[in-house]
Scaffold this active site. Structure first.
Site, mmCIF file in Angstrom:
data_model
loop_
_atom_site.group_PDB
_atom_site.id
_atom_site.type_symbol
_atom_site.label_atom_id
_atom_site.label_comp_id
_atom_site.label_asym_id
_atom_site.label_seq_id
_atom_site.Cartn_x
_atom_site.Cartn_y
_atom_site.Cartn_z
ATOM 1 N N TRP A 150 6.265 -5.739 0.673
ATOM 2 C CA TRP A 150 6.512 -6.686 -0.410
ATOM 3 C C TRP A 150 6.124 -6.149 -1.783
ATOM 4 C CZ3 TRP A 150 1.745 -7.095 -2.489
ATOM 5 C CH2 TRP A 150 0.643 -6.967 -1.646
ATOM 6 N N ASN A 151 5.366 -5.060 -1.859
ATOM 7 C CA ASN A 151 4.831 -4.663 -3.173
ATOM 8 C C ASN A 151 5.870 -3.983 -4.061
ATOM 9 O OD1 ASN A 151 4.715 -2.460 -1.388
ATOM 10 N ND2 ASN A 151 3.058 -1.488 -2.520
ATOM 11 N N LYS A 174 14.472 -5.006 8.162
ATOM 12 C CA LYS A 174 13.732 -6.253 7.984
ATOM 13 C C LYS A 174 12.895 -6.077 6.732
ATOM 14 C CE LYS A 174 9.788 -7.483 9.049
ATOM 15 N NZ LYS A 174 9.495 -8.196 7.756
ATOM 16 N N PRO A 176 10.703 -7.750 3.287
ATOM 17 C CA PRO A 176 9.521 -8.614 3.180
ATOM 18 C C PRO A 176 9.912 -10.078 2.992
ATOM 19 C CG PRO A 176 9.924 -7.515 1.098
ATOM 20 C CD PRO A 176 10.946 -6.982 2.049
ATOM 21 N N GLU A 177 9.419 -10.939 3.871
ATOM 22 C CA GLU A 177 9.767 -12.360 3.796
ATOM 23 C C GLU A 177 9.208 -13.027 2.546
ATOM 24 O OE1 GLU A 177 10.610 -10.997 7.733
ATOM 25 O OE2 GLU A 177 8.752 -10.827 6.565
ATOM 26 N N GLY A 227 3.928 0.411 5.235
ATOM 27 C CA GLY A 227 2.992 -0.702 5.287
ATOM 28 C C GLY A 227 1.594 -0.233 5.614
ATOM 29 N N SER A 228 0.818 -1.106 6.229
ATOM 30 C CA SER A 228 -0.593 -0.827 6.472
ATOM 31 C C SER A 228 -0.781 0.152 7.624
ATOM 32 C CB SER A 228 -1.330 -2.134 6.788
ATOM 33 O OG SER A 228 -0.966 -2.614 8.073
ATOM 34 N N GLU A 249 5.164 5.671 6.302
ATOM 35 C CA GLU A 249 4.486 5.793 5.002
ATOM 36 C C GLU A 249 3.444 4.691 4.975
ATOM 37 O OE1 GLU A 249 3.054 4.871 1.768
ATOM 38 O OE2 GLU A 249 5.038 4.206 1.093
ATOM 39 N N LEU A 250 2.199 5.067 5.258
ATOM 40 C CA LEU A 250 1.139 4.085 5.461
ATOM 41 C C LEU A 250 0.178 4.067 4.274
ATOM 42 C CD1 LEU A 250 0.506 4.820 9.244
ATOM 43 C CD2 LEU A 250 2.215 3.322 8.189
ATOM 44 N N CYS A 283 0.355 1.579 -3.116
ATOM 45 C CA CYS A 283 -0.255 2.448 -2.104
ATOM 46 C C CYS A 283 -0.778 3.749 -2.696
ATOM 47 C CB CYS A 283 0.735 2.738 -0.979
ATOM 48 S SG CYS A 283 2.240 3.575 -1.510
#
Length: 475
Positions: A150-151, A174, A176-177, A227-228, A249-250, A283
């Site tokens: 989402w960022n 998919k 970011p909601e 993401g995380s 890509e974490l 990130c």
């Protein structure tokens, strides 16, 4: 007006079989912007079947055709940057200038992939027997499943989509909601650019359920996630169990080393504004500040003075320097980091609290005198908190900077050539930037090492994860 959010499956914008919906909230005003459909397994099956059917023809498409479509996408991104950027600010919160800039920079990403997809070359291997021909070809891997955060909702999605499509793959993404308008805009742009139906498919829903369903499907042959670290490891394990290649890509925890030979005022200003970019929800944001003892006090004062005078508010206000955090839960996380810092001897020099106003606003925060065991020094805050610590010599600070299991980005500021050479070689990160913030360009690889990920996006490496190598020998 905020756009309607749908699925995009087999070339159609549809609500599919969804019976459940999720509200989309403006983090600056808490206004309900709209509703987002939650995919059922029937919707996911439709997307999978559409992507598989489309791959049978798209895999044989001319690189010139793919390039032409990506060129059109780039131009449409530029033409619509203001409108799309406004919607990103509404559902994600960042200042409008940052949102519009994100979209415009993504036009360059589409252009880069349009050029590079025409250069996915194989090679001829000289044979030992002159009657034998030996060649290596690169072929698209198949249907890809991608999951984006989402960022930077436009940037992270278009990187994966452009790489997959440029390589001759089809993709289900998919997005970011919480900030879905960007991915919806990308789908509309590709649709209008003439992308054949089924090549790109967009779904929304419960993240864990969708990722599990798609990754387990035998149709999906490649997984890409941004993401995380904890979620990335779970998805990587699931993909590995099914022998599916991954690009991950974490998260990171980027060290920044400031040496005593710099222009303190200039560097402090650069770092202050880079730190509050997207309210610190980046990130590659600098998150561990190591300042040489000889300039520590002057740097701290200048750094704090700058952050104390930034404008915080609704991203649509042209005077805003920093918007809200994207989620209410991020506020509690910031408080947790601050409280832990205090337990480790940290001193709050600025901020350290939520702002008393509507929306998910947190004050820019500077904390000093921390030890290296504090949560702020071992975990990425992903918010507008900057811990300042001292160092005395280069070897010492390199040991501290490399002590964590993360390795995404790292920064150093020095005017001494030998120091620059030493730290750029020694810092354990996928991307090292000296005296500026020069990462995330289309023509450069973006990716981390250690717990920060596997593989790269961008640069000539951009298609590596979307093609397979085939050796052909003939007599």
């Amino acid at each position: 007006m905020y756009p309607t959010i749908n699925f995009y499956i087999n070339g159609e914008f549809t609500s599919g079989n969804a019976t459940k919906h999720q509200s989309i909230i403006n983090p600056a005003t808490l206004e309900n912007l709209g509703q987002l459909p939650i995919a059922t397994t029937r919707d996911l099956d439709h997307a999978l079947q559409s992507a598989q059917a489309a791959f049978e023809s798209w895999r044989h498409s001319s690189p010139m055709e793919r390039s032409k479509i990506l060129r059109k996408v780039a131009q449409l991104c530029r033409d619509r940057a203001e409108e799309i950027g406004r919607h990103i600010t509404l559902d994600q919160g960042k200042p409008l200038a940052e949102s519009v800039g994100e979209v415009k920079s993504c036009a360059d990403h589409a252009d880069w992939h349009a050029e590079e997809c025409r250069r996915i070359y194989g090679r001829v291997i000289p044979p030992r027997d002159p009657r034998v021909r030996q060649i290596v070809v690169k072929e698209p891997i198949g249907v890809c499943a991608a999951f984006t955060p989402w960022n930077f909702p436009f940037n992270q999605a278009i990187r994966k989509i452009s790489a997959a499509i440029g390589a001759g793959c089809t993709i289900i993404i998919k997005g970011p909601e919480d900030s879905p308008s960007a991915v919806m805009a990308i789908a509309r742009i590709f649709h209008e650019a003439g992308l054949p139906q089924g090549v790109l498919n967009v779904v929304w829903g419960v993240p864990a359920e969708i990722s599990d369903y798609l990754i387990r499907s035998p149709i999906v042959r490649k997984v890409s996630f941004t993401g995380s670290v904890p979620v990335g490891k779970q998805l990587a394990a699931l993909a590995g169990a099914h022998m599916k290649p991954i690009t991950m890509e974490l998260g990171g925890h980027s060290p920044v080393l400031v040496f005593p030979d710099v222009d303190i005022a200039r560097v402090a200003k650069q770092l202050a504004y880079f730190k509050i970019r997207n309210a610190g929800q980046v990130c590659i944001s600098p998150t561990r500040f190591y300042i040489h003892d000889a300039i520590y006090d002057e740097f701290k004062k200048t750094f704090i003075d700058i952050l104390a005078n930034i404008n915080i508010g609704d991203g649509l206000d042209p005077e805003t320097d920093m918007g809200p955090l994207a989620h209410e839960r991020r506020l509690a996380t910031m408080d947790q980091f601050v409280q832990n810092a205090l337990k480790h001897g940290g001193k709050i020099e600025l901020g350290g609290k939520r702002l008393d106003k509507t929306g998910y606003f947190y004050a820019p925060t500077v904390i000093s005198e921390l030890d290296d065991q504090a949560q702020l020094m071992t975990e990425e805050p992903f918010g507008p908190i900057a811990p300042l610590t001292r160092f005395h010599d280069t070897e010492e600070v390199l040991r501290r900077a490399n002590a964590l299991p993360y390795g995404l980005a790292a920064y150093a500021f020095t005017n001494h050539l030998q120091t620059a050479h030493q730290v750029s070689n020694a810092l354990q990160a996928g991307m090292v930037s000296i005296n500026h913030f020069g990462v995330a360009l289309p023509e450069t690889p973006f990716g981390g090492i250690k717990d920060s990920g596997i593989g790269s996006e961008g640069g000539i490496e951009t298609f590596d994860g979307y093609v397979v190598t085939k050796f052909i020998t003939q007599r």
